[in-house]
Structure formats: C-alpha cells, structure tokens
Scaffold this motif. Sequence first.
Motif, mmCIF file in Angstrom:
data_model
loop_
_atom_site.group_PDB
_atom_site.id
_atom_site.type_symbol
_atom_site.label_atom_id
_atom_site.label_comp_id
_atom_site.label_asym_id
_atom_site.label_seq_id
_atom_site.Cartn_x
_atom_site.Cartn_y
_atom_site.Cartn_z
ATOM 1 N N VAL A 445 -1.665 2.469 -33.954
ATOM 2 C CA VAL A 445 -1.006 1.654 -32.930
ATOM 3 C C VAL A 445 0.395 1.262 -33.402
ATOM 4 O O VAL A 445 1.376 1.329 -32.661
ATOM 5 C CB VAL A 445 -1.842 0.394 -32.613
ATOM 6 C CG1 VAL A 445 -1.047 -0.593 -31.775
ATOM 7 C CG2 VAL A 445 -3.115 0.788 -31.879
ATOM 8 N N ASP A 446 0.454 0.879 -34.670
ATOM 9 C CA ASP A 446 1.729 0.550 -35.284
ATOM 10 C C ASP A 446 2.761 1.648 -35.116
ATOM 11 O O ASP A 446 3.901 1.416 -34.731
ATOM 12 C CB ASP A 446 1.434 0.484 -36.782
ATOM 13 C CG ASP A 446 1.914 -0.773 -37.354
ATOM 14 O OD1 ASP A 446 1.652 -1.793 -36.716
ATOM 15 O OD2 ASP A 446 2.542 -0.704 -38.408
ATOM 16 N N MET A 447 2.313 2.827 -35.438
ATOM 17 C CA MET A 447 3.204 3.982 -35.400
ATOM 18 C C MET A 447 3.618 4.294 -33.962
ATOM 19 O O MET A 447 4.788 4.516 -33.667
ATOM 20 C CB MET A 447 2.441 5.143 -36.013
ATOM 21 C CG MET A 447 3.163 6.434 -35.954
ATOM 22 S SD MET A 447 2.768 7.403 -37.399
ATOM 23 C CE MET A 447 3.981 6.863 -38.509
ATOM 24 N N ILE A 448 2.657 4.256 -33.069
ATOM 25 C CA ILE A 448 2.923 4.589 -31.670
ATOM 26 C C ILE A 448 3.877 3.555 -31.052
ATOM 27 O O ILE A 448 4.839 3.893 -30.379
ATOM 28 C CB ILE A 448 1.606 4.671 -30.863
ATOM 29 C CG1 ILE A 448 0.766 5.850 -31.361
ATOM 30 C CG2 ILE A 448 1.875 4.799 -29.373
ATOM 31 C CD1 ILE A 448 -0.691 5.802 -30.945
ATOM 32 N N VAL A 449 3.599 2.277 -31.327
ATOM 33 C CA VAL A 449 4.421 1.213 -30.745
ATOM 34 C C VAL A 449 5.838 1.259 -31.308
ATOM 35 O O VAL A 449 6.817 1.116 -30.578
ATOM 36 C CB VAL A 449 3.767 -0.164 -30.983
ATOM 37 C CG1 VAL A 449 4.741 -1.284 -30.664
ATOM 38 C CG2 VAL A 449 2.513 -0.299 -30.146
ATOM 39 N N GLU B 89 1.639 14.587 -27.553
ATOM 40 C CA GLU B 89 3.002 14.203 -27.900
ATOM 41 C C GLU B 89 3.018 12.730 -28.297
ATOM 42 O O GLU B 89 2.293 11.942 -27.714
ATOM 43 C CB GLU B 89 3.924 14.393 -26.689
ATOM 44 C CG GLU B 89 3.960 15.830 -26.221
ATOM 45 C CD GLU B 89 4.813 16.024 -24.965
ATOM 46 O OE1 GLU B 89 5.375 15.038 -24.467
ATOM 47 O OE2 GLU B 89 4.901 17.172 -24.511
ATOM 48 N N ILE B 90 3.830 12.377 -29.263
ATOM 49 C CA ILE B 90 3.996 10.963 -29.618
ATOM 50 C C ILE B 90 5.479 10.612 -29.544
ATOM 51 O O ILE B 90 6.222 10.870 -30.478
ATOM 52 C CB ILE B 90 3.451 10.638 -31.025
ATOM 53 C CG1 ILE B 90 2.082 11.289 -31.239
ATOM 54 C CG2 ILE B 90 3.357 9.127 -31.210
ATOM 55 C CD1 ILE B 90 1.473 11.007 -32.594
ATOM 56 N N PRO B 91 5.902 10.013 -28.426
ATOM 57 C CA PRO B 91 7.325 9.730 -28.239
ATOM 58 C C PRO B 91 7.867 8.800 -29.321
ATOM 59 O O PRO B 91 7.217 7.827 -29.687
ATOM 60 C CB PRO B 91 7.384 9.030 -26.877
ATOM 61 C CG PRO B 91 6.086 9.342 -26.210
ATOM 62 C CD PRO B 91 5.089 9.585 -27.289
ATOM 63 N N ILE B 142 7.154 14.123 -32.333
ATOM 64 C CA ILE B 142 6.064 15.085 -32.449
ATOM 65 C C ILE B 142 5.721 15.729 -31.114
ATOM 66 O O ILE B 142 5.366 15.034 -30.156
ATOM 67 C CB ILE B 142 4.777 14.428 -32.957
ATOM 68 C CG1 ILE B 142 5.015 13.894 -34.346
ATOM 69 C CG2 ILE B 142 3.622 15.426 -32.990
ATOM 70 C CD1 ILE B 142 3.804 13.307 -34.952
ATOM 71 N N ASN B 143 5.834 17.034 -31.091
ATOM 72 C CA ASN B 143 5.412 17.858 -29.954
ATOM 73 C C ASN B 143 6.169 17.617 -28.654
ATOM 74 O O ASN B 143 5.911 18.290 -27.661
ATOM 75 C CB ASN B 143 3.904 17.713 -29.683
ATOM 76 C CG ASN B 143 3.074 18.273 -30.826
ATOM 77 O OD1 ASN B 143 3.484 19.245 -31.470
ATOM 78 N ND2 ASN B 143 1.934 17.683 -31.095
#
Lengths: 481, 250
Positions: A445-449, B89-91, B142-143
């Motif tokens: 979550v940390d990384m995504i946020v 994908e991870i923006p 990523i992607n």
Amino acid sequence: MSEQDTILGEHISSDYKYGFITDIEQEKAPIGLNEDTVRYISCRKNEPEWMLEWRLTAFRQWLKMKQPEWQNVHFPNIDFQSIIYYAATKKKPQYASLDEVDPELLAVYDKLGLPKEEQKLLAGVAVDFVMDSESVITTFKETLKEKGIIFCAISEAIREYPDLVKQYLGSVVPPRDNYYSALNSAVFSDGSFVFIPKGVRCPMELSTYFRINAQNTGQFERTLIICEDNAYVSYLEGCTAPMRDENQLHAAVVELVAMDNAEIKYSTVQNWYPGDKEGKGGIYNFVTKRGICKGINSKISWTQVETGSAITWKYPSCILKGENSIGEFYSVAVTNNYQQADTGTKMIHIGKNTRSRIVSKGISGGHSQNSYRGLVQVHKTAENAYNFSQCDSLLLGDKCGAHTFPYLEIKNKSAQVEHEATTSKIGEDLLFYCNQRGLSNEEAVDMIVNGYCKEVFKQLPMEFAVEAQKLLSISLEGSVG
Amino acid sequence: MLEIKNLHAKIGDKEILKGLNLTVKAGEVHAIMGPNGTGKSTLASIIAGKEDYEITAGEILFEGKNLLDLSPDERAREGVFLAFQYPVEIPGVSTTNFMKAAVNAKRKHHGQEPIVAKEFLAMMNEKRQLVELDKSYLSRSINEGFSGGEKKRNEIFQMAMLDPKLAILDETDSGLDIDALRIVADGVNKLKSKNNAFLVITHYQRLLNYIVPDFVHIMYDGRVVKTGDKSLALKMEERGYDWIKEEVGV
Ligand SMILES: Nc1ncnc2c1ncn2[C@@H]1O[C@H](COP(=O)(O)OP(=O)(O)O)[C@@H](O)[C@H]1O
Ligand SMILES: [Mg+2]
C-alpha cells in the motif's frame, strides 16, 4: 455584546494602556472573546494604534458573520467564548524526560528518524537548547540580511516595518473574506513575515522550523509573504512530526504577493493531531490561504501534503491578475479513521494569458471522508486563460468516502479548461502482484500510494519530500485490512 | 521441492481443481499443457497464494513445509515466483524502486542487510541484459504503456532479480512474436540451475522448442491426466486435445 462590555470597551479605548497594566502581568488573556480580548492581545504585542484599529474593525465584522456551513464536514458547534485567545509565555514543558511521553508518539518520531533533541521539543519535554542549532540560525539570519531579505515574526514586522505591513496585510485576504479570516484578523498572535526585495533570489528554503524555538506557533497564525519584481522564494510551512496542541481550533491566514516576474513556492506539510482511532480529540484546521500574482509573468505554487487534523478545511488559492501569470496547486490529502477533509483550490483568472494547473490526490481509508472542492473562474478580461485540473481519489476501504466538487465559472470564450477526474481502489490484483514479489500488504500500500502521489511529491524540496513519504506511510498504517 | 497431493479447490460453488497431483524436484523443468479453462492459471494462483480460492482437500508442500500455511508474500520471500499471464500496472512506481523493495524484503526475510546501492544497480544492469530490456524501462512506471512482449520480458527480468527456487511461468509465451519468445526462453535457460525448478504453463508446443522440459503434464478438467517426456508435447500438438480426451476416457 452586553451593556457592561460596551462600557468597559469605551473606558478602555480612552486609555487602554493604563487600563491594562495589571492584565499585562498575567500570562493569558481571560477566557472568551470580546473587544477587550482584542485590545489585550494588541497591547501585549506592543502594537501601534493603527494595528489595534485594524483588529477591532475585523472583530466587529466577525460579530456580524455566521459560521459557514457549506463544507462537507460535520462537527459539534464551536463555543468561541470558551477559548483562550492568547497565552503570552511558551507552554511550560509538560514532561521532564522522554520516558514520560506516550510511547506511541515516540514510535512515530522514531519512524520519521527524528533526532532525540527534536523529539523532546515536539513532545513538550524540557530541553537544554543545543548551541549548535542556535548558531545555525544565526548564520542563516546573517546570510538573509546581507541580501536585504526580511524574515521575522509578524509581530516584529508590525513594529519594525509598519509601512510594508500596512500596505499588504489584508490586501489578499481581507478580514471580511470569511468567518475564520475575520476571526484570525482580530486575534492573530503570531506567524511569519517574509519580504524579498527586487531582483533577489532567496538562496535557501525559508522554513518556520527555524523559528520554532523563538515562539510557539499560535493557533491563529498569520503569514505574509511579499516577493518584489524578479524575486524568488521557496517557503516551507509545518513539520512532518505529529504536533500535539491543546488548542482544538486552528484558523490561520496566509497571504502571498508576487510582483512582476516574481515566483513564490509555498509548501506545507500539515500533520496536526488527527484524534484517536475513534475520532476523539483532534484539531480543527480552518485555514484561508491565498496568493495574488499581481505582476506580469509572476508565479505562485502551492504544494500541500495534508495528513493530520480531525477536520481540515482549506483552499489555497491564486488570483492571477498579472498578464501571463501562473498559478499552481499540488495537493495530497490523506484521511484515515474518522478524519474529514474538505480541501481544494480556487484559480481566479483575471489577466490575459494566465495559466493554472491543479493536481489533487485524495486518499481515504477507515471511516474517513475526503472532499475535493475546486473553483476555476475566468473573468471577461482573461483572454486565452488556460486551466488544467486533475483530481484523483483513491479509496483504501469500503467505509470511507471520496467526493469531488469542481466549479467552473467561465466569462471569456477564449478560455480553455480541461478537467480530469478518477476514483480508484487499490485492487486485489494489484496487492497480489506486490505480495507475489515479497511485499507485505502494508509495504504494498505504501508503495502504491507513494507512486500515486509522485506528481505532487516531485514539487516538494527533496528533504521535505522524503519526510512526506514516510509520513504518508505512518498515516496509512492499518488502513488496509 | 514441490509436492502437490490430491488438490481440490473451488471458487464460489464452482470446483476448478479436482484432485490434482504433481511432484517437481530441484533442477527440473516441468511443462503443463491443456485447453483453456482447465485450471492452469488457477493452479498457479493457488501455489502463489491468491486468496480467492477455497482449498477443499489435499495439500501442497514446498521444501517440506506446508505452503498453504504461508501468506502470499511469505511464499514469495521463501522463493516462489509467478510470472503473471496478465501483469498489472503500478502508476508512479518505477521498476527500479519496486525491485529494490522486493529484493530487500527477501533479504530481510533471510536475515540479510539491505542491498548496497552500487551492488543493486550492477545487478539490475546484468539482469536486464538477460532479457534485452532497455535501460529506460527500469525508470518508467511498472508496465505502464508497455507492450505485451515488454510486460512479459519485465516479468522474466523480475524473476532473474529475485532468483527464486520455484518459478512458475503462466503462458509467458502467449502474445509473443518469435524474437520475443526466443529472448524469454534464453533468459529462462540461463537462470536454470540444479538448485531451482521451473513450472512452465503453456498453450502451445512452440515454447518447448526453446525451453526443453524434463516432464510434460497434460491437464484437463482440473486434473493432470497424462504425464510424459517432451515428445508428449509434440504428440499433443499433432493430434489436438481431443486425442487426450479419448486416450484418458473423459
Ligand atoms: N475468479 C473466478 N471466478 C469464477 N470463475 C473463475 C475465476 N477464475 C477462474 N474461473 C474459472 O475457472 C476455470 C479455470 O480457469 P483458469 O484457471 O484461468 O484456466 P486456464 O488457465 O487453464 O485457461 C474457468 O472455467 C474459469 O472460468
Ligand atoms: Mg490461464
């Protein structure tokens, strides 16, 4: 106002200095708010007569105003008569050592990597102030002085630079602007004053941090920043460490003035106490921030990372008056548990070829409510105005809410306005992908946020950005099941 | 290394795996083939720990440990890797940052210090060349905006970075042109060792020309219905899945 108050008021205004001698010896203003309170504050600050008059006018306006109710937040009525509006001395340290401080708070400080001395300062532990940082501040002040930059407490500016203050105070946010700006104008007790003269680029980030030991930041802060022609300044407000404060209501006013070709970057990390997990306690943060791009080619950028407060209500805005001027607003607002945030911006296009850019990232977890509210206004005079708005909301659970309220008022046909909005959730698939690479849910979550907020973090000065990232992680702890 | 015994799994009311058995030893390459909808991806997801499925019977042992007791991230840190059929994908998160977090999570799990920046960059450089991935991809989200082939190469790159014990490739070949297929296969062949094992899920025989399997399993309706050597894959391709149906009497 009661009859008695009026009589008292008249008596005092005739010879308020005398009338207040005994009061001056006291540390605090009496509880509640009336004209005497305003006089008391002005007197304690050794203010000139004109300043007192200015405050009183604001106070009288405030009396006639009503608390706004249009925001998408809910809270019990504030009793303005039960607040102490001024306390002269620094709060006495509450604790003798760090051992006495709430371990949870200390854990957060450790995660932020704060040195022990700083932790003490923030938690209200008695400190022997380190000589080192005193000398850093002195060197810092000398460098600024050489360049003709003024950076001091607003109360000092009122005494030392009355002409500048008279000219600009209230020129961007008039006291009558709204309920809380009127209140602030009447009772503000502290804040910063910055003046960058013509052609000067301020060589360092100015930060309230450098003034932290000079005085406590008040609950009614007042900040005024002026950049003359071709001048530049980057100003940092706030502190990433969670700040405890007994004052529940905070109502600051910030005014920025940028002349020809001037640029002001104003970055905030707001991390006031948000209340506990059930939403008890916590600070109400009702702020009015506005800048005016007065000169041609001037630029004002607001960048904010909002993670604290029980309730946040704030719309840093730009009045784009000068031709070709640019206004920017970059915001990350995080709400968790029972926090409520209603925040956004106003971009007022008046001059020709003015441009504005809005990037807002709202992140909500727990039972929190997060609203974006933004106004883009293009006046008749604003030929070729351009605005781009990007408002994204990220939901971390299903009990929280995200709301977007964009308002457009376009009076010139040549205007070009683009608005994009998204609402997303951190999907199972995304989490699973991260898990599959060895990251726990929390790390994921940390990384995504952080990735989600990258565009805003990029605007912050490097060190601040790193701290803001850590802060985000801490605020979101436990927000995903 | 991996031992699956009588695995039954369902999603909602639908039973997808119906008594699947599979044993994979270190140093081996296993291929799983089978028609669409047979449960190949389901098997891969269950080994990796996706929570949507309910295991109703059977067990999965990984290096003697009960894999089903571990969370997906623990499994990954223990050395299970899945190259996804549809990578997400991870923006805003670059492959570099993502891999740094992943590599360090694994190191921490094994009681090691976080990797030194210089060492990490050298490793990134070496591994990306393995799959002929341009440097610029590593700093991109990523992607995001990657072509199908680039996404798959990125999966193999990540696999190389994490050096898993058991790597599962779920239809990594589908959607790849012959050049990309060769690149991916070369990458896998270089990573192969006596200490690791590969489970290659594919729909077509052609990948197996490049990655030569020690065993080929045919999966049908939630079970492994036939096992053979690499010639089985050729036979399959020649005769089609109907042949299997007749052969095993379903
Ligand atoms: N999330 C799901 N919900 C319902 N059915 C699913 C889900 N995932 C897979 N299935 C079903 O399970 C069966 C096996 O799917 P899958 O494992 O993807 O097969 P394969 O990879 O062999 O093509 C299919 O019938 C598919 O429709
Ligand atoms: Mg599949």
